[in-house]
Structures are given as C-alpha cells and as structure tokens.
Design a protein around this motif. Sequence first.
Motif, PDB file in Angstrom:
ATOM      1  N   GLY A  48       0.585  -1.215   0.030  1.00 47.74           N
ATOM      2  CA  GLY A  48      -0.065   0.049  -0.017  1.00 47.74           C
ATOM      3  C   GLY A  48       0.926   1.189   0.090  1.00 47.74           C
ATOM      4  O   GLY A  48       2.079   1.178  -0.403  1.00 47.74           O
ATOM      5  N   GLY A  49       0.129   2.266   0.532  1.00 45.31           N
ATOM      6  CA  GLY A  49       1.090   3.671   0.492  1.00 45.31           C
ATOM      7  C   GLY A  49       0.637   4.295   1.496  1.00 45.31           C
ATOM      8  O   GLY A  49      -0.496   4.500   2.018  1.00 45.31           O
ATOM      9  N   LEU A  50       1.387   5.371   2.001  1.00 44.56           N
ATOM     10  CA  LEU A  50       1.245   6.466   2.957  1.00 44.56           C
ATOM     11  C   LEU A  50       0.312   7.469   2.578  1.00 44.56           C
ATOM     12  O   LEU A  50       0.559   7.832   1.471  1.00 44.56           O
ATOM     13  N   ARG A  51      -0.415   7.939   3.411  1.00 45.29           N
ATOM     14  CA  ARG A  51      -1.321   8.902   3.196  1.00 45.29           C
ATOM     15  C   ARG A  51      -1.750   9.586   4.283  1.00 45.29           C
ATOM     16  O   ARG A  51      -1.730   9.131   5.451  1.00 45.29           O
ATOM     17  N   PRO A  52      -2.380  10.964   4.446  1.00 44.09           N
ATOM     18  CA  PRO A  52      -2.782  11.598   5.602  1.00 44.09           C
ATOM     19  C   PRO A  52      -4.304  10.971   5.843  1.00 44.09           C
ATOM     20  O   PRO A  52      -4.813  10.652   4.833  1.00 44.09           O
ATOM     21  N   ALA A  53      -4.665  10.926   7.110  1.00 42.29           N
ATOM     22  CA  ALA A  53      -6.129  10.695   7.493  1.00 42.29           C
ATOM     23  C   ALA A  53      -6.401  11.391   8.728  1.00 42.29           C
ATOM     24  O   ALA A  53      -5.448  11.597   9.616  1.00 42.29           O
ATOM     25  N   ILE A  54      -7.553  11.521   9.030  1.00 41.75           N
ATOM     26  CA  ILE A  54      -8.343  11.977  10.342  1.00 41.75           C
ATOM     27  C   ILE A  54      -8.708  11.117  11.072  1.00 41.75           C
ATOM     28  O   ILE A  54      -9.471  10.216  10.880  1.00 41.75           O
ATOM     29  N   LEU A  55      -8.100  11.024  12.203  1.00 43.36           N
ATOM     30  CA  LEU A  55      -8.261   9.771  13.242  1.00 43.36           C
ATOM     31  C   LEU A  55      -8.499  10.417  14.808  1.00 43.36           C
ATOM     32  O   LEU A  55      -7.551  11.506  14.926  1.00 43.36           O
ATOM     33  N   GLY A  56      -9.654  10.431  15.159  1.00 48.97           N
ATOM     34  CA  GLY A  56      -9.860  11.170  16.491  1.00 48.97           C
ATOM     35  C   GLY A  56     -10.076  12.506  16.128  1.00 48.97           C
ATOM     36  O   GLY A  56     -10.825  12.958  15.454  1.00 48.97           O
ATOM     37  N   ASN A  57      -9.136  13.337  16.907  1.00 52.47           N
ATOM     38  CA  ASN A  57      -9.153  14.816  16.807  1.00 52.47           C
ATOM     39  C   ASN A  57      -8.124  15.326  16.105  1.00 52.47           C
ATOM     40  O   ASN A  57      -8.079  16.680  16.028  1.00 52.47           O
ATOM     41  N   GLY A  58      -7.487  14.833  15.243  1.00 54.20           N
ATOM     42  CA  GLY A  58      -6.431  15.234  14.452  1.00 54.20           C
ATOM     43  C   GLY A  58      -5.800  14.390  13.096  1.00 54.20           C
ATOM     44  O   GLY A  58      -6.533  13.377  13.034  1.00 54.20           O
ATOM     45  N   LEU A 100      -2.982  23.820   2.237  1.00 52.66           N
ATOM     46  CA  LEU A 100      -2.327  23.830   3.493  1.00 52.66           C
ATOM     47  C   LEU A 100      -1.183  22.885   3.578  1.00 52.66           C
ATOM     48  O   LEU A 100      -1.174  21.981   2.942  1.00 52.66           O
ATOM     49  N   GLU A 101      -0.206  23.057   4.205  1.00 53.64           N
ATOM     50  CA  GLU A 101       0.712  22.138   4.563  1.00 53.64           C
ATOM     51  C   GLU A 101       0.513  20.955   5.327  1.00 53.64           C
ATOM     52  O   GLU A 101      -0.263  21.341   6.284  1.00 53.64           O
ATOM     53  N   LEU A 102       1.075  20.050   5.027  1.00 55.92           N
ATOM     54  CA  LEU A 102       0.796  18.518   5.530  1.00 55.92           C
ATOM     55  C   LEU A 102       2.108  18.007   6.029  1.00 55.92           C
ATOM     56  O   LEU A 102       2.512  16.964   5.634  1.00 55.92           O
ATOM     57  N   VAL A 103       2.827  18.740   6.995  1.00 55.17           N
ATOM     58  CA  VAL A 103       3.985  18.580   7.527  1.00 55.17           C
ATOM     59  C   VAL A 103       4.068  17.563   8.820  1.00 55.17           C
ATOM     60  O   VAL A 103       3.258  17.552   9.607  1.00 55.17           O
ATOM     61  N   TRP A 104       4.938  16.383   8.578  1.00 55.57           N
ATOM     62  CA  TRP A 104       4.697  15.343   9.482  1.00 55.57           C
ATOM     63  C   TRP A 104       5.635  15.933  10.807  1.00 55.57           C
ATOM     64  O   TRP A 104       6.507  16.683  10.845  1.00 55.57           O
ATOM     65  N   LYS A 105       4.865  15.663  11.889  1.00 55.43           N
ATOM     66  CA  LYS A 105       5.435  15.896  13.118  1.00 55.43           C
ATOM     67  C   LYS A 105       5.038  14.722  14.250  1.00 55.43           C
ATOM     68  O   LYS A 105       4.060  13.947  13.805  1.00 55.43           O
ATOM     69  N   VAL A 106       5.663  14.814  15.280  1.00 57.78           N
ATOM     70  CA  VAL A 106       5.344  13.806  16.349  1.00 57.78           C
ATOM     71  C   VAL A 106       4.326  14.329  17.304  1.00 57.78           C
ATOM     72  O   VAL A 106       4.520  15.545  17.806  1.00 57.78           O
ATOM     73  N   GLY A 107       3.027  13.636  17.273  1.00 61.45           N
ATOM     74  CA  GLY A 107       2.214  14.259  18.334  1.00 61.45           C
ATOM     75  C   GLY A 107       2.368  14.024  19.760  1.00 61.45           C
ATOM     76  O   GLY A 107       3.124  13.131  19.995  1.00 61.45           O
ATOM     77  N   PRO A 108       1.269  14.321  20.503  1.00 60.18           N
ATOM     78  CA  PRO A 108       1.560  13.824  21.909  1.00 60.18           C
ATOM     79  C   PRO A 108       1.018  12.509  21.929  1.00 60.18           C
ATOM     80  O   PRO A 108       0.777  11.796  20.949  1.00 60.18           O
ATOM     81  N   GLU A 109       1.644  11.791  23.070  1.00 66.31           N
ATOM     82  CA  GLU A 109       1.421  10.278  23.342  1.00 66.31           C
ATOM     83  C   GLU A 109       0.097   9.981  23.201  1.00 66.31           C
ATOM     84  O   GLU A 109      -0.684  10.305  23.994  1.00 66.31           O
ATOM     85  N   ALA A 110      -0.145   8.952  22.413  1.00 69.46           N
ATOM     86  CA  ALA A 110      -1.595   8.283  22.242  1.00 69.46           C
ATOM     87  C   ALA A 110      -1.668   7.108  23.039  1.00 69.46           C
ATOM     88  O   ALA A 110      -0.473   6.465  23.084  1.00 69.46           O
ATOM     89  N   PRO A 111      -2.684   6.208  22.995  1.00 69.88           N
ATOM     90  CA  PRO A 111      -2.862   5.025  23.502  1.00 69.88           C
ATOM     91  C   PRO A 111      -1.762   3.993  22.922  1.00 69.88           C
ATOM     92  O   PRO A 111      -1.334   3.170  23.428  1.00 69.88           O
ATOM     93  N   VAL A 112      -1.425   4.344  21.582  1.00 70.20           N
ATOM     94  CA  VAL A 112      -0.488   3.336  20.857  1.00 70.20           C
ATOM     95  C   VAL A 112       1.006   3.922  20.901  1.00 70.20           C
ATOM     96  O   VAL A 112       1.661   3.290  20.552  1.00 70.20           O
ATOM     97  N   GLY A 113       1.068   5.037  21.383  1.00 70.97           N
ATOM     98  CA  GLY A 113       2.783   5.473  21.578  1.00 70.97           C
ATOM     99  C   GLY A 113       2.525   6.818  20.921  1.00 70.97           C
ATOM    100  O   GLY A 113       1.753   7.565  20.905  1.00 70.97           O
TER     101      GLY A 113
END
Length: 186
Positions: A48-58, A100-113
């Motif tokens: 498959g391939g990488l893509r942006p997705a809306i999961l939860g609040n972000g 808008l920019e879709l820049v990768w960043k590390v988000g706050p720790e979620a239940p999965v890390g």
Amino acid sequence: MRTSLLALCFVLFAYQATSSVILDTEGEPVRNAGGAYYLVPVSDELHGGLRPAILGNGATVILDTNLTHGVPVRFSSPLRIGIISSTMLLNIKFVTDLPLELVWKVGPEAPVGWTVNLSNELPFMGPFRVMPVEGGYKIAHFQDDIVADVRITHAGGFYRLLLQNGDPFIFQIKKATESSAKMSIV
C-alpha cells in the motif's frame, strides 16, 4: 601546511556527504526541497501507500493497504545542499493540491505511543532523518532527547506510523511522476 589541512578537511567532508547520499529506486539522489517521492514498503507482509488521515481529533499518517503508492512526500532541509543525505535533519510533508501544509510531526503520546501526526506549520529544522538499512531506508526521529525509529503498528483498524525502537518501517523511495506529484486527497 594550513592550506593542505583545509583541503584535507574539505575532501573528508565531501566524502562523508556523498557516501551517505539517499537514492531513489532509479539510483538518482533524492532532491532537497524538490521532487516528490513515494515511500514504498519493502516488507512482503505490508503493501500500500502512506497518506494523511483524520483519526480522532487530528490528522495523522497511515499506511493505506488499498493504495498502490499512496500520496507523495517531499523532503526538505534548510541546508543549501541540493541532495538529501542520511546526516541531514529533515522536514517531511505530503505533496497535495490542498491549500495547507501537511508536515509530519510527532504528536502527543496516544494509547498506541508517540504517533506521526500532521501540522500546518513548517518548522525551520525538521526532526527526521532518512537512514540506510538492509533492504532500503528507515526514518528516525531526533528531537528533544527523543531518538526513535518510525514504525508501523496496526491499531484501531488502521496501520499508523509511530515512534518506537526496533522493527522500523523499511521502505524504498520511488520518484513520483509529474502527473501524480501533486494530487488531491479524496
């Protein structure tokens, strides 16, 4: 003698920079802030391939197994060097027609890390490095005393990118064609 020492330092720096150049699947150097590339999994189990997705609040980065290549990304560094090397700290962003920019960043720790999320802000110096590993490349995160590999985990019905050492997401870098380099997200 001073000139000879300076020349030796320049040669050693040039060797180190060229020996760690990141290459696409055609053997061409990956461009700094230019070109668009797919990150294609090399695993027999993942496709498959990488893509942006809306999961939860972000917004976050996922591996969509229904896509052939995903959405292309662009690597960039403020260094005025035309090609990407494994020693450069990078921003990674999706290349789309969205305003808008879709820049990768590390988000706050979620239940999965610590997950790889998306931001509309492009920082001066990115926190990621593309590093060679057997069979391809991996992405490592270097920021705020956090040094970890980017890996893929299956959680909540999605394959999400997150930070965790061991078992990194290994991929090859495939140049996106001109017609697919800027695509809308459906």
